[in-house]
Design a protein around this motif. Sequence first.
Motif, mmCIF file in Angstrom:
data_model
loop_
_atom_site.group_PDB
_atom_site.id
_atom_site.type_symbol
_atom_site.label_atom_id
_atom_site.label_comp_id
_atom_site.label_asym_id
_atom_site.label_seq_id
_atom_site.Cartn_x
_atom_site.Cartn_y
_atom_site.Cartn_z
ATOM 1 N N ARG A 18 0.852 -1.189 0.000
ATOM 2 C CA ARG A 18 0.000 0.000 0.000
ATOM 3 C C ARG A 18 0.890 1.242 0.000
ATOM 4 N NH1 ARG A 18 -5.090 -0.694 2.765
ATOM 5 N NH2 ARG A 18 -4.723 1.334 3.740
ATOM 6 N N ASP A 19 0.321 2.374 -0.364
ATOM 7 C CA ASP A 19 1.086 3.627 -0.295
ATOM 8 C C ASP A 19 1.231 4.108 1.141
ATOM 9 O OD1 ASP A 19 1.560 3.913 -3.038
ATOM 10 O OD2 ASP A 19 -0.432 4.772 -3.364
ATOM 11 N N SER A 25 -1.362 6.529 10.047
ATOM 12 C CA SER A 25 -0.555 7.174 9.013
ATOM 13 C C SER A 25 -0.385 8.655 9.327
ATOM 14 C CB SER A 25 -1.212 7.009 7.642
ATOM 15 O OG SER A 25 -0.512 7.756 6.672
ATOM 16 N N LYS A 26 0.808 9.151 9.096
ATOM 17 C CA LYS A 26 1.085 10.564 9.334
ATOM 18 C C LYS A 26 0.919 11.403 8.074
ATOM 19 C CE LYS A 26 4.510 9.339 12.864
ATOM 20 N NZ LYS A 26 5.948 9.400 13.238
ATOM 21 N N ILE A 27 0.793 10.756 6.926
ATOM 22 C CA ILE A 27 0.780 11.508 5.669
ATOM 23 C C ILE A 27 -0.391 11.152 4.755
ATOM 24 C CG2 ILE A 27 3.288 11.861 5.651
ATOM 25 C CD1 ILE A 27 3.540 9.507 3.747
ATOM 26 N N GLU A 34 -7.494 2.660 -0.026
ATOM 27 C CA GLU A 34 -6.824 1.769 -0.982
ATOM 28 C C GLU A 34 -6.964 0.337 -0.495
ATOM 29 O OE1 GLU A 34 -2.546 2.287 -1.178
ATOM 30 O OE2 GLU A 34 -2.499 3.119 0.842
ATOM 31 N N GLU A 35 -6.872 -0.590 -1.432
ATOM 32 C CA GLU A 35 -7.083 -1.991 -1.091
ATOM 33 C C GLU A 35 -5.867 -2.570 -0.369
ATOM 34 O OE1 GLU A 35 -5.496 -3.817 -5.372
ATOM 35 O OE2 GLU A 35 -7.625 -3.918 -4.840
ATOM 36 N N THR A 58 3.372 -3.181 5.683
ATOM 37 C CA THR A 58 2.405 -3.359 4.591
ATOM 38 C C THR A 58 2.319 -2.142 3.687
ATOM 39 O OG1 THR A 58 0.577 -2.556 5.958
ATOM 40 C CG2 THR A 58 1.006 -4.935 5.984
ATOM 41 N N SER A 59 3.176 -1.143 3.901
ATOM 42 C CA SER A 59 3.071 0.098 3.118
ATOM 43 C C SER A 59 4.451 0.680 2.826
ATOM 44 C CB SER A 59 2.242 1.130 3.876
ATOM 45 O OG SER A 59 2.928 1.553 5.045
#
Length: 483
Positions: A18-19, A25-27, A34-35, A58-59
Amino acid sequence: MSLNMKKVYQVIMKDGLRDYRYLNSKIKPINYSEENKGFIAGFRSKEMLHSSKGFIMTSYEALLDNQDNLTHWTPNPYITLSYKDSARLHVQGHEEEKIRQINTFVIDIDNRTVNENDILLACLNLGFTPTLVLKTDRGHQVYFVLKNPVYVTAKSGFKSLKVAKKVAISLKNALKKTLPVDVLCNDFGICRFPTSKNIEFFEASFVYDFSRLLTWSLKQSDNETNSNKKMTLRKSPSRQIDEPWFDMLLHQSAVKGSRGIMGRNNIALTLALAMYSSRQSKETCLFNLTEFNARLAIPLKESELNRTIESAYSGKYEGAKRSYITSLCQEWVASDLEAKDLFKTASWYKFKKQRSERKNSHLNEWREDLLNYMRKVTDNVKTHVRITRKQLMEALNIPSATLSRLMNSLEKDKFFQIERFMGRDGGYRLALTQNVVVNELKAKKKESKEILATYLGSTDMELLVNSPAKSTKQIGLFELDTG
């Protein structure tokens, strides 16, 4: 080397992550979704790796946040990973059958004497170059990244994984002919983590179409099979392999190995030396000694057998010693064997004198001297050296007439590039082709296929490097009969 590390990781990982982090998430943009994708494991030291003490990512966000603290990772993502303890310290689930996708093949080279140039040249001789070369504590790891990932599914019986393993084996076998490749290394397991400090070579455009790699792999397997059929020992007079003792030892199976006893290793080395002195190829030697090893009740490890053959073919020895052969045959064949039973004639192989004991040297020895000299005064940055004839004679301690013969003999030697200068200060402009090619690859002075064509003398190997398929028909992975 100044690198955009995010780009490096994206070239390798592709759509495997994932992105952004799923939680905390901080960003991540507001309302962004997203999947779920793949899972990878990261480790902060080799000691932690050995005890499976790592963490799951995972990102790309998590990967980039941890990049400065990682030493190892799993570049081919898994369907899922988990922790085996409530403290979330030890990772589990990174087995091959749980791989989600194959992004890259990684070759492990455990030898500090091998450098980046050696690796690039060995790959060039195969007709393609690695995407990434990074330095490790014990040597190097070489990444061959796919243009598009190969997805692994249980529904197909993991056929894509099995096919990919065939390609991995072909890559290892092809490179181990010139490099000390660790053939036992896990094909799709844990690898050294790329950082800005350990990457020695990276080219994002050097990515490979899997179907073309598979075609190359199948061709390699066919060539190996056909060559093995021809690997019978060719015999003629006055060679060590034609003596009676050779067949006695080669077909002896009741051989053991223990401290203080001349056993398996000694016989393997003696047989290899006999084949070397009889001008048998290293491939023929490996084929025959592999069969010898298979007959033993307790065979040598493959790596040990390979090291023995490399030692025999290193050029340090001329052949097997008569006294040594006699001792081995009396120990393992029959204690009452005598020289008349083991050797055809009373005379024996005349060993070539050491160079220091001879008045004259052979041209191949002078070639090696020039090669060593060039390795000292040039590299892939300073690729050429201009030197007068007198200076070169002094540097090599070579007579004038011999130098002329040497240079004439090297005109068609693709390992050297030689330009002559006439006149009072006449001499040579010399380069090692290896350094020139590596310099062009790094400086991107030419397209990769053009560099390969120049070096190899043909475009037969255009198969792999970023080239479109000749047919517009897309071949499905499972349409191929891979055996």
